[in-house]
Write a protein that holds these residues in place. Structure first.
Motif, short mmCIF file in Angstrom:
data_model
loop_
_atom_site.label_atom_id
_atom_site.label_comp_id
_atom_site.label_asym_id
_atom_site.label_seq_id
_atom_site.Cartn_x
_atom_site.Cartn_y
_atom_site.Cartn_z
N VAL A 182 32.62 51.04 46.40
CA VAL A 182 33.23 50.89 45.16
C VAL A 182 32.04 51.02 43.94
O VAL A 182 30.85 50.52 44.15
N ARG A 197 31.27 51.38 39.88
CA ARG A 197 31.65 51.16 38.68
C ARG A 197 30.90 52.32 37.78
O ARG A 197 29.58 52.23 37.49
N ALA A 237 36.24 51.59 39.82
CA ALA A 237 36.48 50.36 39.04
C ALA A 237 37.06 50.83 38.05
O ALA A 237 36.79 51.48 37.22
N THR A 285 38.64 50.62 34.12
CA THR A 285 38.43 50.18 32.76
C THR A 285 39.77 50.53 32.06
O THR A 285 40.09 51.52 32.11
N ALA A 304 39.64 50.34 41.88
CA ALA A 304 39.26 48.91 42.13
C ALA A 304 39.47 48.04 41.03
O ALA A 304 39.48 48.63 39.89
N SER A 305 39.28 46.65 41.26
CA SER A 305 39.06 45.75 40.20
C SER A 305 40.52 45.76 39.24
O SER A 305 40.34 45.57 38.08
N ARG A 336 43.85 44.19 37.73
CA ARG A 336 44.16 42.73 37.96
C ARG A 336 45.31 42.53 36.79
O ARG A 336 45.94 41.67 36.50
N SER A 396 42.74 45.14 44.34
CA SER A 396 42.79 44.04 43.44
C SER A 396 41.83 42.86 43.91
O SER A 396 41.69 42.39 45.25
N PRO A 397 40.96 42.05 43.05
CA PRO A 397 40.03 41.07 43.39
C PRO A 397 41.15 39.77 43.32
O PRO A 397 40.66 38.80 44.10
N GLY A 421 32.42 42.11 48.48
CA GLY A 421 31.85 41.18 47.93
C GLY A 421 30.37 40.71 48.33
O GLY A 421 30.44 39.85 49.27
#
Length: 211
Positions: free
Chosen positions: A9, A11, A36, A38, A62-63, A65, A83-84, A152
């Motif tokens: 993962v 960023r 991730a 944005t 990733a990430s 939401r 998704s988290p 995580g």
């Protein structure tokens, strides 16, 4: 994912740094990388560029939401979304769009709800806060458990313990790279990933032979 159930993962926001990190992961033999999300047009452009430069990688998002994040991943042409959180509307939209979305779960209720909503897999997050034995402890009341990606706070050095404790895959993030103290030098891949991938190859070969 059967032979190599490991995801990186990243960023990233700048092409040069992203290329350098992805190149090191490719050299180590990794196949699956999440970027991730944005919510900016620049991120979509970056993801498209990286997908074209690294065609051998299976790139996902990733990430994610919200629906805007899902749309950005689809616009970038990424293969899958992680998704988290467990958000029914997000999962339903992904199913409608025909893209695989892996929701985040933490509690037994969330695991059961994800299964009821038809999630193809779940992401146990944050996994480090519950320990490797947590997932297998749910097998009694919730069996059969879904395909699980632990994520995580995990590192390549402790991933083997998680596999041996019953999770199906692991996602590695901030632990993968160490920042160089020298100016303008790229982050360097920490030791451990190559050995983990080699162990997984041997594990998969053994499983195939036993079948």
């Amino acid at each position: 994912m059967h032979r190599q159930p490991v995801l990186a993962v990243l960023r990233v926001s700048e092409l040069r740094s992203a290329q350098e990190q992805l190149s090191q992961l490719v050299d180590a033999g990794l196949r699956h990388v999440e970027l991730a999300v944005t919510l900016t047009p620049a991120w979509v452009e970056l993801a498209v560029d990286l997908r074209q430069r690294f065609p051998a990688l299976r790139l996902g998002a990733a990430s994610v939401r919200c629906l805007q994040g899902l749309a950005a991943a689809e616009e970038a042409g990424l293969d899958y979304v992680v998704s988290p959180i467990l958000e029914p509307q997000l999962l339903a939209q992904a199913q409608q769009d025909g893209i695989t979305l892996v929701p985040g779960v933490y509690t037994p209720s969330e695991v059961a709800k994800a299964q009821a909503l038809g999630a193809p897999a779940v992401k146990l997050f944050p996994a480090s806060s519950v320990g490797p034995s947590y997932w297998s402890s749910l097998a009694g009341p919730l069996s059969p458990l879904p395909y699980c990606i632990a994520a995580g706070g995990l590192s390549a050095m402790d991933a083997r313990l998680w596999f041996e404790s019953g999770v199906d895959a692991v996602a590695l993030g901030g632990s993968l790279f160490e920042t160089s103290l020298a100016p303008h030098e790229p982050p360097r891949l920490r030791p451990g990933l190559t050995a983990l991938l080699a162990w997984l190859e041997e594990r998969a070969d053994g499983r195939l032979l036993s079948d």
